[in-house]
Design an enzyme around this catalytic site. Sequence first.
Site, PDB file in Angstrom:
ATOM      1  N   ASP A 145       0.310  -1.075   0.071  1.00 54.38           N
ATOM      2  CA  ASP A 145      -0.367   0.535   0.040  1.00 54.38           C
ATOM      3  C   ASP A 145       0.748   1.489  -0.325  1.00 54.38           C
ATOM      4  O   ASP A 145       1.920   1.356   0.270  1.00 54.38           O
ATOM      5  CB  ASP A 145      -1.197  -0.321   1.429  1.00 54.38           C
ATOM      6  CG  ASP A 145       0.036  -0.443   2.604  1.00 54.38           C
ATOM      7  OD1 ASP A 145       0.936   0.342   2.459  1.00 54.38           O
ATOM      8  OD2 ASP A 145      -1.139  -0.366   3.195  1.00 54.38           O
ATOM      9  N   CYS A 174       4.659   1.298   1.887  1.00 50.22           N
ATOM     10  CA  CYS A 174       4.818   0.235   2.043  1.00 50.22           C
ATOM     11  C   CYS A 174       6.562   1.426   2.401  1.00 50.22           C
ATOM     12  O   CYS A 174       7.046   0.254   3.159  1.00 50.22           O
ATOM     13  CB  CYS A 174       5.380   0.126   0.886  1.00 50.22           C
ATOM     14  SG  CYS A 174       5.531   0.639  -0.736  1.00 50.22           S
ATOM     15  N   HIS A 229       7.254   0.651  -5.056  1.00 48.51           N
ATOM     16  CA  HIS A 229       7.258  -0.925  -3.602  1.00 48.51           C
ATOM     17  C   HIS A 229       8.164  -1.017  -2.667  1.00 48.51           C
ATOM     18  O   HIS A 229       9.584  -1.125  -4.187  1.00 48.51           O
ATOM     19  CB  HIS A 229       6.162  -2.135  -4.001  1.00 48.51           C
ATOM     20  CG  HIS A 229       6.338  -2.807  -3.486  1.00 48.51           C
ATOM     21  ND1 HIS A 229       5.070  -2.894  -2.279  1.00 48.51           N
ATOM     22  CD2 HIS A 229       6.517  -4.129  -2.667  1.00 48.51           C
ATOM     23  CE1 HIS A 229       5.260  -3.560  -0.920  1.00 48.51           C
ATOM     24  NE2 HIS A 229       6.033  -4.236  -1.568  1.00 48.51           N
TER      25      HIS A 229
END
Length: 435
Positions: free
Chosen positions: A191, A194, A401
């Site tokens: 999300d 992260c 990410h």
Amino acid sequence: MCHYDSGTKDVQKRQTDKTKKVMNKKTKFDSGQKSQSKKSKKNNGSTQSTQGQKAEVKGRAAGKDAYSPGPKRSSESTRSMQKRAQEEAKATHSDSNSSQQHLMKTSRSAEDEKGELDLYRGEEEIEQELQEKHQSKSVAVGEAQSSVSAAEDLQTYSEREWKGNTTKSQLIRKGYEAIASEFNLCIVRGDNYCALRATLFQVLSQSKQLPAWLHDSDIIKWPKEMHSDKDFIKEWQFPFESRTSTVQHLEQCLELLKKKWQEAVECKTLKERERMCQQVFRGHDEEYELLEALKFLMLRTAVQLHSNMEKGSDVPEFCWLLFARDSSKGPKTFLTNHLRHVGFSGGLEQVEMCLLGHSLQQTIRVVRLYKCDTEEFITYYPNDHREDWPPLCLLTEDDRHYNALVPKKSSKFDERGRPKWNQPSDGPSNITTRL
């Protein structure tokens, strides 16, 4: 006149004979149906035989219906009806047989398990096995709920997730292969938190001592001090409802961060620290309070650095990039347009990763897989304290990410992320290297 009467009597006699024949056939048909129903009632013993009898009665009734008085039916339609009835009977038999076989197998397996437990094992062994099964189930549920997974092999993960033969897939696999012998991988929930979550996980799982700023006894007062100096802290938003004011809630977040960091450092064994991290990273309010504490530290650091810039004092290089953006000319616009949305609609940019590392006094060492074979394959956030701040190792495939890297026991890197070199036999070497 006499001729007409005799003819009428003959007609009436013929009709009477026909009526008697029809009645005799109907009586025989009804008696046949009654006898069949009596037979079916008598043979109503088991489920399988009952279903078979019903199908057979259905077939016979269909056959008799084909020959019963009424409209004439062709022999082809009669044969098709009988064939259909026989197929229905076979299907009914097979269904009942399969269901009974399934029940017999299930009961037989259960009896085998019980028999094996009872015949060949003692009570203590049986109880221990049951406990292990329950523990394995609870571990699986815990991993499913955890926001950071258990460590797994990098090479295995790479082969599973990047199977294609495209240029990007080959590049990413090459990057994984370059570090697979040194690290394991912990997958972080994907999300907008992260980057913060991966950094916090590394702080709690790898830190050996508290940073200098965490020894400040007034750390709990920082939100109130900032609120009195800067009025824009009221714009803060939390991912959950709070009954307290923004200042009070941020104070609770900082107090929790100090407590958990202290607990992590005081853990005596690796198992104890892993257990502590599993309790923290479960997606509950406590985890998000720690993440919001990191965001507040970033805001406080941004205020201090911007103040130093205005005074003409020395500041890290990333500060000029941080406040050169039109959307963050100062701390207030930085909060309003960037930091406030982290975790909700956006993540951290690279320059903000530098701010995060500077705020924690930790060097965030990121392996950037898509930059494999370039000088930016390993990047440090920030780059000016690599020698004196502890490293936190992260991994990214796209700068969006982030996952966590856990060193293997036989790692060739030291505690600061620098490679270990074997000393030559003729004495220490003067050669140095940079990553």
